[in-house]
Scaffold this motif. Structure first.
Motif, short mmCIF file in Angstrom:
data_model
loop_
_atom_site.label_atom_id
_atom_site.label_comp_id
_atom_site.label_asym_id
_atom_site.label_seq_id
_atom_site.Cartn_x
_atom_site.Cartn_y
_atom_site.Cartn_z
N UNK A 90 0.88 -1.13 0.07
CA UNK A 90 0.07 -0.04 0.06
C UNK A 90 0.85 1.36 0.05
N UNK A 91 1.91 1.27 0.62
CA UNK A 91 2.62 2.65 0.96
C UNK A 91 4.18 2.33 0.74
N UNK A 92 4.76 1.18 0.56
CA UNK A 92 5.97 1.10 0.29
C UNK A 92 6.98 0.99 1.12
N UNK A 93 6.48 1.04 2.42
CA UNK A 93 7.48 0.86 3.48
C UNK A 93 8.00 -0.53 3.55
N UNK A 94 9.36 -0.40 3.90
CA UNK A 94 10.09 -1.95 4.08
C UNK A 94 9.84 -2.24 5.47
N UNK A 95 9.66 -3.90 5.57
CA UNK A 95 9.41 -4.43 6.74
C UNK A 95 10.08 -5.91 6.54
N UNK A 96 10.19 -6.65 7.55
CA UNK A 96 10.50 -8.19 7.42
C UNK A 96 9.33 -8.89 7.72
N UNK A 97 8.94 -9.91 6.87
CA UNK A 97 8.23 -10.91 7.10
C UNK A 97 8.62 -12.12 7.34
N UNK A 98 8.23 -12.93 8.38
CA UNK A 98 8.81 -14.33 8.78
C UNK A 98 7.69 -15.02 8.91
N UNK A 99 7.11 -15.98 7.83
CA UNK A 99 6.25 -16.97 7.91
C UNK A 99 6.36 -18.30 9.02
N UNK A 100 7.22 -18.11 9.49
CA UNK A 100 7.72 -19.44 10.40
C UNK A 100 6.95 -19.05 11.77
N UNK A 101 6.33 -17.88 11.93
CA UNK A 101 5.60 -17.77 13.17
C UNK A 101 6.25 -16.63 13.97
N UNK A 102 7.59 -15.88 13.67
CA UNK A 102 8.00 -14.89 14.46
C UNK A 102 7.72 -13.54 13.74
N UNK A 103 6.84 -13.53 12.66
CA UNK A 103 6.38 -12.21 12.26
C UNK A 103 5.53 -11.14 13.33
N UNK A 104 5.43 -10.06 13.05
CA UNK A 104 4.67 -9.31 13.76
C UNK A 104 3.17 -9.33 13.61
N UNK A 105 2.89 -9.66 12.47
CA UNK A 105 1.33 -10.04 12.19
C UNK A 105 0.63 -11.02 12.95
N UNK A 106 1.68 -12.03 13.46
CA UNK A 106 0.97 -13.17 14.07
C UNK A 106 0.29 -12.66 15.64
N UNK A 107 0.78 -11.38 16.07
CA UNK A 107 0.37 -10.81 17.45
C UNK A 107 -0.73 -10.01 16.88
N UNK A 108 -1.27 -9.66 15.84
CA UNK A 108 -2.27 -8.68 15.46
C UNK A 108 -3.77 -9.24 15.58
N UNK A 109 -4.43 -8.43 16.23
CA UNK A 109 -5.84 -9.07 16.14
C UNK A 109 -6.73 -8.66 14.91
N UNK A 110 -6.17 -7.83 14.03
CA UNK A 110 -6.59 -7.24 12.86
C UNK A 110 -6.70 -8.16 11.70
N UNK A 111 -7.58 -8.78 10.92
CA UNK A 111 -7.60 -9.81 10.15
C UNK A 111 -8.25 -9.01 9.00
N UNK A 112 -7.66 -9.14 7.54
CA UNK A 112 -8.30 -8.85 6.35
C UNK A 112 -8.92 -10.17 5.79
N UNK A 113 -10.08 -10.08 5.24
CA UNK A 113 -10.76 -11.37 4.51
C UNK A 113 -9.88 -11.89 3.30
N UNK A 114 -9.93 -13.08 3.25
CA UNK A 114 -9.05 -13.47 2.02
C UNK A 114 -10.22 -13.43 1.00
N UNK A 115 -9.87 -13.04 -0.45
CA UNK A 115 -10.60 -12.62 -1.60
C UNK A 115 -11.49 -14.13 -1.82
N UNK A 116 -12.43 -14.06 -2.12
CA UNK A 116 -13.59 -15.02 -2.73
C UNK A 116 -12.92 -15.65 -4.04
#
Length: 69
Positions: free
Chosen positions: A17-43
């Protein structure tokens, strides 16, 4: 059974959306795993507004505008 995400390493991303760089760690150590905000998957057949991850600020902003609708 092996968790296939355990073998995936962290990656540097730019927010879709904005181009800000960040790290994504799909193993479970990513910040997004702590978030309660969820976006729906597209149908099926529906295109997503974003093709990859959002940074924390954009995730919250997009969720707030979606909830307001």
């Amino acid at each position: 059974m092996t968790n296939r995400l355990e073998s995936v390493s962290a990656r540097r991303l730019a927010c879709a959306r904005c181009g800000t760089e960040f790290t994504c760690d799909p193993s479970g150590a990513c910040w997004c795993f702590e978030e309660t905000v969820r976006l729906p998957l597209p149908s099926e057949g529906q295109e997503s507004a974003f093709h990859d991850c959002l940074c924390r600020d954009c995730l919250h902003a997009f969720a707030a505008t979606t909830a307001a609708r």
